[in-house]
Design an enzyme around this catalytic site. Sequence first.
Site, PDB file in Angstrom:
ATOM      1  N   ALA A   1       0.832  -1.208   0.000  1.00 41.15           N
ATOM      2  CA  ALA A   1       0.000   0.000   0.000  1.00 41.15           C
ATOM      3  C   ALA A   1       0.864   1.253   0.000  1.00 41.15           C
ATOM      4  O   ALA A   1       0.372   2.350  -0.232  1.00 41.15           O
ATOM      5  CB  ALA A   1      -0.900   0.001   1.220  1.00 41.15           C
TER       6      ALA A   1
ATOM      7  N   GLU B   1       2.766   1.598  12.512  1.00 41.27           N
ATOM      8  CA  GLU B   1       2.958   0.138  12.574  1.00 41.27           C
ATOM      9  C   GLU B   1       3.372  -0.297  13.977  1.00 41.27           C
ATOM     10  O   GLU B   1       3.542  -1.473  14.250  1.00 41.27           O
ATOM     11  CB  GLU B   1       4.022  -0.317  11.560  1.00 41.27           C
ATOM     12  CG  GLU B   1       3.552  -0.304  10.109  1.00 41.27           C
ATOM     13  CD  GLU B   1       2.871  -1.599   9.689  1.00 41.27           C
ATOM     14  OE1 GLU B   1       2.709  -2.496  10.541  1.00 41.27           O
ATOM     15  OE2 GLU B   1       2.478  -1.691   8.516  1.00 41.27           O
TER      16      GLU B   1
ATOM     17  N   ARG C   1       6.774  -6.337   6.455  1.00 45.24           N
ATOM     18  CA  ARG C   1       5.755  -5.315   6.195  1.00 45.24           C
ATOM     19  C   ARG C   1       6.357  -3.980   5.788  1.00 45.24           C
ATOM     20  O   ARG C   1       5.626  -3.004   5.583  1.00 45.24           O
ATOM     21  CB  ARG C   1       4.912  -5.083   7.460  1.00 45.24           C
ATOM     22  CG  ARG C   1       4.077  -6.254   7.902  1.00 45.24           C
ATOM     23  CD  ARG C   1       3.336  -5.908   9.190  1.00 45.24           C
ATOM     24  NE  ARG C   1       2.345  -4.868   8.987  1.00 45.24           N
ATOM     25  CZ  ARG C   1       1.043  -5.097   8.770  1.00 45.24           C
ATOM     26  NH1 ARG C   1       0.589  -6.327   8.723  1.00 45.24           N
ATOM     27  NH2 ARG C   1       0.207  -4.091   8.608  1.00 45.24           N
ATOM     28  N   ASN C   2       7.687  -3.910   5.722  1.00 47.33           N
ATOM     29  CA  ASN C   2       8.311  -2.589   5.627  1.00 47.33           C
ATOM     30  C   ASN C   2       9.267  -2.417   4.446  1.00 47.33           C
ATOM     31  O   ASN C   2      10.178  -1.602   4.509  1.00 47.33           O
ATOM     32  CB  ASN C   2       9.035  -2.290   6.945  1.00 47.33           C
ATOM     33  CG  ASN C   2       8.063  -2.346   8.114  1.00 47.33           C
ATOM     34  OD1 ASN C   2       7.142  -1.551   8.177  1.00 47.33           O
ATOM     35  ND2 ASN C   2       8.230  -3.324   8.989  1.00 47.33           N
TER      36      ASN C   2
ATOM     37  N   LEU D   1       9.040   1.164   2.858  1.00 45.56           N
ATOM     38  CA  LEU D   1       9.622   2.116   3.807  1.00 45.56           C
ATOM     39  C   LEU D   1      11.147   1.998   3.859  1.00 45.56           C
ATOM     40  O   LEU D   1      11.868   2.995   3.846  1.00 45.56           O
ATOM     41  CB  LEU D   1       9.028   1.846   5.201  1.00 45.56           C
ATOM     42  CG  LEU D   1       9.687   2.566   6.382  1.00 45.56           C
ATOM     43  CD1 LEU D   1       9.518   4.072   6.255  1.00 45.56           C
ATOM     44  CD2 LEU D   1       9.105   2.080   7.703  1.00 45.56           C
TER      45      LEU D   1
ATOM     46  N   LYS E   1      21.158 -36.898   1.109  1.00 43.72           N
ATOM     47  CA  LYS E   1      20.362 -38.126   1.071  1.00 43.72           C
ATOM     48  C   LYS E   1      19.321 -37.917  -0.024  1.00 43.72           C
ATOM     49  O   LYS E   1      18.445 -37.052   0.082  1.00 43.72           O
ATOM     50  CB  LYS E   1      19.696 -38.376   2.423  1.00 43.72           C
ATOM     51  CG  LYS E   1      18.842 -39.620   2.377  1.00 43.72           C
ATOM     52  CD  LYS E   1      18.253 -39.958   3.721  1.00 43.72           C
ATOM     53  CE  LYS E   1      17.406 -41.201   3.550  1.00 43.72           C
ATOM     54  NZ  LYS E   1      16.063 -41.032   4.049  1.00 43.72           N
TER      55      LYS E   1
HETATM   56  N1  GLY Z   1       2.974  -2.556   5.245  1.00 44.47           N
HETATM   57  C1  GLY Z   1       1.694  -3.049   5.512  1.00 44.47           C
HETATM   58  C2  GLY Z   1       1.497  -4.475   5.225  1.00 44.47           C
HETATM   59  O1  GLY Z   1       2.422  -5.184   4.972  1.00 44.47           O
HETATM   60  O2  GLY Z   1       0.363  -4.894   5.242  1.00 44.47           O
END
Ligand code: GLY
Length: 667
Positions: A44, A52, A323-324, A327, A508
């Site tokens: 997003a 966050e 999530r970053n 950023l 293996k």
């Molecule tokens: N950065 C928001 C998410 O990963 O949902």
Amino acid sequence: MTNDVLIIGGGIIGLACGLELKLRGANVTVLSRDFTAAASHAAAGMLAPEAENITHEPMLSLCRRSRNLYLNWTEKLAELTGEKDVNNTGYWPCGILAPVYQQPQNTGDRKAHWLNKDTINQYQPGLGQDVVGGWWYPEDGQVDNRALIKVLRTAAESEGIIFQEGVTVEAISQQQGKVIGVQTNIGLFRADHYLLTAGAWVNQLLPLAVRPRKGQMLSLRVPDCLNELPLTRVLFGEGIYIVPRRNRSIIIGATNEDVGFTAYNTPVGIQSLLQSAIRLYPQLENYPLQELWWGFRPATSDELPILGASHCPNLTLATGHYRNGILLAPVTATLIADLICEQKTDPLLPNFHYSRFSAVSSTTTSMAINSTVTNTNINSVNKLENKSFCDIYTPPRLSDLNIQDSPLIIAGKSFSSRLMTGTGKYRSIREMQQSVENSGCQIVTVAVRRVQTNAPGHEGLGEALDWSKIWMLPNTAGCQTAEEAIRVARLGREMAKLLGQEDNNFVKLEVIPDPKYLLPDPIGTLQAAEQLVKEGFAVLPYINADPMLAKRLEEVGCATVMPLAAPIGSGQGLKTTANIRIIIENAKIPVVVDAGIGAPSQAAEAMELGADALLINSAIALAENAPAMAYAMNLATVAGRIAYLSGRMPIKEYASASSPVTGTITG
Ligand code: GLY
């Protein structure tokens, strides 16, 4: 100065690092399998260390530093692409509002501002009636991630970076501790330095603790009848965010699902997003739907990225941004370029080193035979009432028994224990550790695929066993074809290297197309074995007890053969005795009886036949008391070996009295 840098992964991290390296004078090639599949497209674009709620230091510092770089970075990108619109990336330091449904106890946070119900409703009209107030994070913001990645790619290409789309990297070739090339579907690529930025897919190449975490998303459009944008700042709610773009799109995200690479949007995923979004900002319920999509975040177990040096001096890692990723792109690019171009390690970097997932624990392993018959380590065996045989028994030394035994030698490496075990099917890591210890084994087989996917019982294997004492035998379990097995074998080698076993080339080999009987494919096994031997592997193939196949595998250069006693996990015991006997009789390489052994008596029986070693997993892991059974298997393996060396009595057709028949007292 490193001249040529090859970057594996064409998402935002690969491109941002590539551009920075190029601007510092490197020749950069980026290999991308599918540009549109990168998490960078799915995101997003929130720049939200505060919203966050990142509390981990130094992660918070890293995130804030990156957010602070954004303005200059996006301006530089606009300049490089010759764009008049300095905001062609949609960078927007709009702040983030985080409405809540319950009054928090403490509203005195330094970086956030608490807004009561009235204030928040004045600031952002139209919020749901359950909202009781909220936090205002003025320093957070957003960027249009899809615009950004397009601009980044244009800038990279205009600066002369070679961007190769549609290239699948199949393996990273290493020799003597260095990367010597990258094998791809279109051939071999070589460079002075390599940077791995493959996001959620990274552990298809190296055994890094990164797995996909799916996020489903959708977008709405601001209806044409509205002149003004109704939302001008990001709303970050509980389990939901709403990101309004200046171009009238409204991005809504995101689910967070641990479902591997399962594609598609699901009704339940989209329903939950819409419900939460409408609760937060009710008028969305009438906005036109625009698009649905999903993506895969690269998640590590501690949710921190993996940045910096790897186990090879010419391979650097930048992945696991979870999530970053959007950023952290600018700061990652800066730190990685500092490291590669100037060997400068930023003080933050060591906190994100990959080795945090492979720290070795202090588990010790006892070896079954090391010139003594057995090491009676019974600490973790069932507590026995009073004194039992186990408590008082001191085993004799082999030399006292007049027995000559040599160590088990596989591919030139010497082992004193003849029992190998596995790590699967245990109820807990602790139980597995105790069982491995009590089994006295020196070789533990590990399913590369299950480690990659962090399957239950395979999380944290790097730390669970002391790999400085136990030799890892990566296995290709789960591979149905020769090609798959070859690919997984290569990953296994990297896995062993990452755990400090630089010279471990063992694999293996399991090629098992049939899920019901789990019987190995002889043709696929032979093909894969031939190829892997050529690539320098010590191949230990798992096979049906087929003497001809065993011979062929020996001829192509396998290090052992591993015939099955009975189907995997069946515990049926030795069902293939006659064939195993022939294999043992003819083999010049060690014969390891694998699969099907259910009880110590069967383990001993296989050893008495003259097997060189055994591999036992299920019979230990599924025993009611696994650590105790491990010890019993340890003793049985030793007993069987000693029995074999002792030469058993011949079998007779009729009874033969134990006491002499002459000189008996009669009448
Ligand atoms: N950065 C928001 C998410 O990963 O949902």
